[in-house]
Motif scaffolding. Structure first.
Motif, short mmCIF file in Angstrom:
data_model
loop_
_atom_site.label_atom_id
_atom_site.label_comp_id
_atom_site.label_asym_id
_atom_site.label_seq_id
_atom_site.Cartn_x
_atom_site.Cartn_y
_atom_site.Cartn_z
N SER A 28 87.94 32.42 155.08
CA SER A 28 86.70 31.32 154.76
C SER A 28 87.16 30.00 155.11
O SER A 28 86.33 29.05 155.11
CB SER A 28 86.35 31.37 153.32
OG SER A 28 87.29 30.66 152.53
N MET A 88 82.52 30.84 158.29
CA MET A 88 81.69 31.28 157.06
C MET A 88 80.62 30.58 156.76
O MET A 88 79.67 31.37 156.23
CB MET A 88 82.90 31.18 155.93
CG MET A 88 82.50 32.12 154.76
SD MET A 88 82.65 33.84 154.81
CE MET A 88 84.24 34.12 154.85
N GLN A 92 76.98 32.47 156.46
CA GLN A 92 76.41 32.48 155.30
C GLN A 92 74.67 31.76 155.55
O GLN A 92 73.88 32.24 155.08
CB GLN A 92 76.86 31.80 154.34
CG GLN A 92 78.08 32.33 153.79
CD GLN A 92 79.13 31.66 152.71
OE1 GLN A 92 78.97 30.24 152.84
NE2 GLN A 92 79.64 32.34 151.87
#
Length: 97
Positions: A28, A88, A92
């Motif tokens: 991440s 990440m 997302q």
């Protein structure tokens, strides 16, 4: 003789465990700049891992190699415009419902 064989076996076991040290990577925290700077092999591994993780997270259970290639190119294009963001974050945003 048995004592020296035992010592060699013990030393070999100790050295082999040190040679197999593990490395943990927080996926991440990989930034777009880091992703784009990866070697082709590292980039392919990272892309495949992230694709699998996000497909599982979103409940997508099919393998579509054309969509995969298109998604990798889209992520790389987005990353080129946002080098300080993490990969990440981009994924997302792309998968937000």
């Amino acid at each position: 003789m048995k004592k020296s064989v035992f010592c060699l076996a013990l030393a070999g076991a100790a050295l082999s465990s040190a040679a197999h040290a593990q490395l943990a990577i927080d996926m991440s925290r990989i930034t777009c700049a880091q992703y784009l700077a990866m070697s082709p092999a590292e980039s392919a591994d990272f892309s495949a891992w992230m694709s699998g993780w996000f497909n599982q997270k979103t409940g997508y259970v099919f393998v579509d190699l054309n969509a995969y290639a298109r998604n990798v190119q889209n992520v790389k294009s987005w990353c080129a415009s946002n080098p300080t963001e993490t990969v990440m974050v981009g994924l997302q945003r792309a998968t937000a419902r």
